[in-house]
Design a protein around this motif. Structure first.
Motif: not given
Length: 218
Positions: A45-64
């Motif tokens: 979860l800590m690692m994935a949180d970084i992945t989501v943080a660098m995504l554009p706003a429109e793709t954060k849903g997919l990131g989660w």
């Protein structure tokens, strides 16, 4: 001093010798694997949180959604490690004419994962210290994300904190291996030498792979 199943940490020979007088039970080993999985999920979860943080706003849903997937995989990983190690030990012990049920092998393998609980907690602390200091910009292109990801991998494999975390991880694996040797000796009625080979071969390969990775040779 009697300390219940925690005695396996300090006196595995005596613990398993006593354990063999009872029917195999996978309840406690499954609980240990569950805790290992939960700790792995927290790290993911800590690692994935970084992945989501660098995504554009429109793709954060997919990131989660990806985060949920990888956290679930990490959680299941605790059980997979238990089962895979158990099957490998059981199969190798056949070469030494080991006698004893697969359930008994899985039981002692699960108990041997107990040091991984402590190793996982320490590893998560290292991960937090390492990741919390990173500044993650929001990126708008796949090229930026790929470049940042490549740089992140370099940081995670070369940072002194990551190197120390890797060495600590190896020490806890060796602790588990010591427990597994005694476990396999009694679970499969092996000599100490044969039990050491049963456990040492796959664990040695794993440690060698980890050392090569830490050294950056892969």
């Amino acid at each position: 001093m009697e300390t219940g199943f925690l005695q396996v940490l300090l006196n595995p020979g005596r613990f398993f010798e006593s354990r063999m007088q009872k029917d195999p039970s996978l309840k406690v080993p499954a609980l240990i694997a569950l805790v290992c999985g939960l700790i792995g999920a927290v790290s993911a979860l800590m690692m994935a949180d970084i992945t989501v943080a660098m995504l554009p706003a429109e793709t954060k849903g997919l990131g989660w959604l990806m985060v949920a997937f990888f956290v679930a995989i990490a959680f299941i990983g605790g059980f997979l490690a238990w089962i895979i190690y158990g099957f490998i030990f059981h199969i190798i012990s056949m070469a030494f004419k080991g006698q004893g049920s697969l359930n008994r092998t899985l039981e002692v393998t699960g108990y041997g994962l107990l040091p991984q609980v402590f190793g996982g907690i320490i590893g998560s602390i290292f991960s937090y210290l390492l990741l919390s200091g990173l500044t993650v910009p929001v990126m708008s292109s796949a090229e930026e994300i790929a470049a940042f990801s490549e740089n992140l991998v370099t940081v995670l494999t070369t940072d002194p904190l990551a190197q120390v975390a890797g060495i600590v991880s190896i020490l806890f694996v060796i602790w588990s291996a010591n427990i597994w040797i005694f476990g396999m000796k009694y679970a499969r009625n092996l000599s100490t030498r044969d039990a050491a080979l049963t456990v040492g071969i796959p664990v040695g390969v794993y440690i060698l792979y980890t050392v090569i990775t830490l050294a950056g040779w892969l």
